[in-house]
Scaffold this active site. Structure first.
Site, PDB file in Angstrom:
ATOM      1  CG  HIS A   1      85.914   1.207  28.639  1.00 24.61           C
ATOM      2  ND1 HIS A   1      86.737   0.107  28.504  1.00 24.61           N
ATOM      3  CD2 HIS A   1      85.780   1.719  27.397  1.00 24.61           C
ATOM      4  CE1 HIS A   1      87.090  -0.017  27.238  1.00 24.61           C
ATOM      5  NE2 HIS A   1      86.527   0.947  26.549  1.00 24.61           N
ATOM      6  CG  ASP A   2      83.492  -1.029  25.970  1.00 24.61           C
ATOM      7  OD1 ASP A   2      83.343   0.206  25.865  1.00 24.61           O
ATOM      8  OD2 ASP A   2      84.444  -1.650  25.464  1.00 24.61           O
TER       9      ASP A   2
ATOM     10  CG  ASP B   1      92.806   1.164  24.853  1.00 28.28           C
ATOM     11  OD1 ASP B   1      92.665   0.504  23.815  1.00 28.28           O
ATOM     12  OD2 ASP B   1      92.019   1.135  25.811  1.00 28.28           O
TER      13      ASP B   1
ATOM     14  CD  GLU C   1      87.317  -4.484  22.974  1.00 30.98           C
ATOM     15  OE1 GLU C   1      86.245  -4.210  23.524  1.00 30.98           O
ATOM     16  OE2 GLU C   1      87.739  -3.871  21.976  1.00 30.98           O
TER      17      GLU C   1
ATOM     18  CG  ASP D   1      89.451  -0.548  20.525  1.00 30.18           C
ATOM     19  OD1 ASP D   1      88.899  -0.599  21.635  1.00 30.18           O
ATOM     20  OD2 ASP D   1      88.874  -0.143  19.491  1.00 30.18           O
TER      21      ASP D   1
HETATM   22  C1  GLC Z   1      86.213  -1.072  21.982  1.00 28.36           C
HETATM   23  C2  GLC Z   1      86.259  -0.118  23.145  1.00 28.36           C
HETATM   24  C3  GLC Z   1      85.001   0.701  23.141  1.00 28.36           C
HETATM   25  C4  GLC Z   1      84.933   1.476  21.847  1.00 28.36           C
HETATM   26  C5  GLC Z   1      85.046   0.542  20.662  1.00 28.36           C
HETATM   27  C6  GLC Z   1      85.300   1.293  19.391  1.00 28.36           C
HETATM   28  O1  GLC Z   1      85.200  -1.991  22.111  1.00 28.36           O
HETATM   29  O2  GLC Z   1      86.435  -0.822  24.323  1.00 28.36           O
HETATM   30  O3  GLC Z   1      84.925   1.558  24.235  1.00 28.36           O
HETATM   31  O4  GLC Z   1      83.741   2.201  21.791  1.00 28.36           O
HETATM   32  O5  GLC Z   1      86.107  -0.355  20.792  1.00 28.36           O
HETATM   33  O6  GLC Z   1      86.601   1.805  19.406  1.00 28.36           O
END
Ligand code: GLC
Length: 535
Positions: free
Chosen positions: A329-330, A103, A268, A205
């Site tokens: 995970h979100d 990541d 992402e 991210d």
């Molecule tokens: C992304 C991650 C998430 C995190 C956010 C801020 O969306 O997947 O878990 O809280 O970024 O870094």
């Protein structure tokens, strides 16, 4: 690689598996998963048929956002292990013929990162401009109306230097100023550091957040906002995200990767299809895989899913390789969104669509969202908006390996409580049951690997209605497959007018249907999915 071409790269043919390191396997009895724990479980992933492992962040971090607030981009958090453990993990992954994806969190650092400590130390510090600092408005209020994804305003007042800094997420996660070439170079160097070690790629991210409007214009109000939604949704993030200049940054990152052999980048990006596909970049020189989150964003409705698949297929640029995701995970787990039976159909969809599938740890054993009592909530998103049921903890609970105490995850108190049913639903039990979700996943992955039509073949929509989604996968010189999925709990009838067919059911969500010869019409049970090898 385009249809008709004969070689495909690992990230096109492979299956990606996301590990949330805190929750996979604890090896040192502190209740938190770690790198040595992951090493212990690599044989399981190999057995399952996984090609690439993506790890959520493992770097030093104060853990305000569970590792997405990084204080050192080149180290390993002691909770997860040492640099030597990491090197061993990388070797062990590679020795099994798998790939490792890290990541990368370039949009923001921790407020404890030395860069930010310097930046906030004075207005004339050389790193001041590494972050986004703005004067207050004449009345002392915040520079504009931008909101934090995790609730409240996106601006934090710094008393000692009398300016606000911008944070799209927590105030402990200040956004970097990506318009500053020094920031760009520093982060590209971070990429090189891990690539030189032999890491195979990055999941980047919040890629669409990286550049903000230069004039900091106010975001418009969202006319569709409803009270149950996160407060962030009150505005449309027109000026705070998805700015045209972000593509120059993505291109620079891609250039770094292209300096190495077969490395890749997943982005992402939560955006509608037409905008999402722009992240493949001009001439395909952007992200290799802009994450396609439609299967986790859309209502589980056959007509909506079918049309989204077709729209996505149609919107892909030439050479743009598709990808699909059911969970991360979100987001709530797929089993909790659509139910146990439909989750089997969802697995069949994920692994028969054209494009790289990403599996979220635990989905392969039907893990459900675990109710975490209020007093145990860890996730800042849940804590900041307690009445909205937005905590992400339920989808982050420890992996259920067996029926021993704490499911074999740890012999200490786990950082997040386990599902109450872990002694019945776990890897050990499901491994020995041909009808389990785990067996279904393993067989689907195996079939996909062995059938070029499923792995890299073309996609053609065949039919959809209120209940059903049907499509065909073909590769020249190989068997073709018809996939018919009932996305409802009621019977579904497949009698396409212009699609005569005959074949044998190769795999089904219900074993009774397997091996049966079929032609021209099918009567599906509720929650039934069929993969038919065409004759
Ligand atoms: C992304 C991650 C998430 C995190 C956010 C801020 O969306 O997947 O878990 O809280 O970024 O870094």
């Amino acid at each position: 690689m385009q249809e008709g071409q004969e070689t495909y790269l690992w990230w096109q043919t492979g299956v990606v598996y996301q590990i949330y390191p805190r929750s996979f396997q604890d090896s040192n009895s502190d209740g938190v998963g770690d790198l040595r724990g992951i090493i212990q479980r690599l044989d399981y992933l190999k057995w399952l048929g996984i090609d690439a492992v993506w790890l959520s962040p493992i770097y030093p971090s104060p853990m305000a956002d569970y590792g997405y607030d990084i204080s050192d981009y080149r180290g390993i958090h002691p909770l997860f292990g040492t640099e030597a453990d990491f090197d061993e993990l990388l070797r062990e992954v590679h020795s099994r013929g798998m790939k490792l994806i890290l990541d990368l969190v370039p949009n923001h650092t921790s407020d404890q990162h030395p860069w930010f400590l310097e930046s906030r130390s004075s207005r004339d510090n050389p790193k001041r401009n590494w972050y986004i600092w703005c004067d207050p408005l004449p009345d002392g209020s915040v520079p504009n109306n931008w909101l934090s994804v995790f609730g409240g305003p996106a601006w934090e007042w710094d008393e000692s230097t009398q300016q606000y800094y911008y944070h799209a997420f927590l105030k402990e996660q200040p956004d970097l100023n990506w318009r500053n070439p020094e920031v760009q170079q520093a982060m590209l160097d971070v990429m090189r550091f891990w690539l030189d070690k032999g890491v195979d790629g990055f999941r980047v991210d919040v890629m669409w957040h990286m550049i903000k409007d230069e004039q900091f214009r106010d975001n418009p109000v969202n006319p569709d906002y409803q009270a149950h939604m996160a407060t962030y949704e009150q505005l449309l993030p027109v000026y705070s995200t998805d700015q045209p200049e972000v593509h120059d940054i993505v291109r620079q990152m891609r250039n770094v990767l292209d300096g190495y052999n077969e490395r890749m980048m997943i982005g992402e990006i939560y955006l509608p299809i037409q905008k999402l596909v722009t992240y493949y970049g001009i001439d395909g020189k952007g992200a290799h895989l802009p994450f396609n989150f439609q299967l986790l964003s859309l209502p589980w409705d056959a007509r909506q899913i079918a049309s989204a698949i077709d729209q996505y297929e149609g919107a892909l640029p030439p050479n743009g390789w598709p990808n699909w995701v059911l969970g991360n995970h979100d987001q709530p787990r797929i089993t909790s969104r659509v139910g146990m039976q439909q989750a089997r159909v969802a697995a069949m969809l994920l692994l028969t669509l054209r494009g790289t599938p990403t599996i979220y740890y635990g989905d392969e054993i039907c893990m459900r969202d675990v109710p975490i009592p209020f007093e145990e909530v860890q996730d800042p998103q849940g804590l900041n908006m307690p009445d909205k049921n937005l905590s992400r903890d339920p989808a982050r609970t420890p992996m259920q390996w067996d029926d021993s105490p704490n499911a074999g995850f740890t012999d200490a108190k786990p950082w997040l409580r386990l599902a109450a049913n872990y002694s019945r639903e776990n890897v050990a039990v499901q491994r020995n049951n041909d009808l389990s979700m785990l067996s279904l996943y393993r067989r689907l992955i195996d079939l996909r690997r062995n059938e070029p039509a499923l792995q890299v073949g073309t996609y053609t929509p065949v039919y959809s209605d209120m209940n059903l989604v049907a499509f065909k996968r073909e590769a020249e010189g190989h068997d073709s497959f018809l996939i018919v999925l009932n996305l409802s709990h009621r019977p579904g009838y497949f009698r396409p007018q212009h699609f005569p067919f005959s074949g044998t059911v190769e795999m089904a969500t219900y074993p009774e249907s397997e091996g049966v010869s079929v032609s021209d019409a099918l009567n599906l049970s509720g929650d039934e999915g069929l993969i038919i090898r065409l004759h």
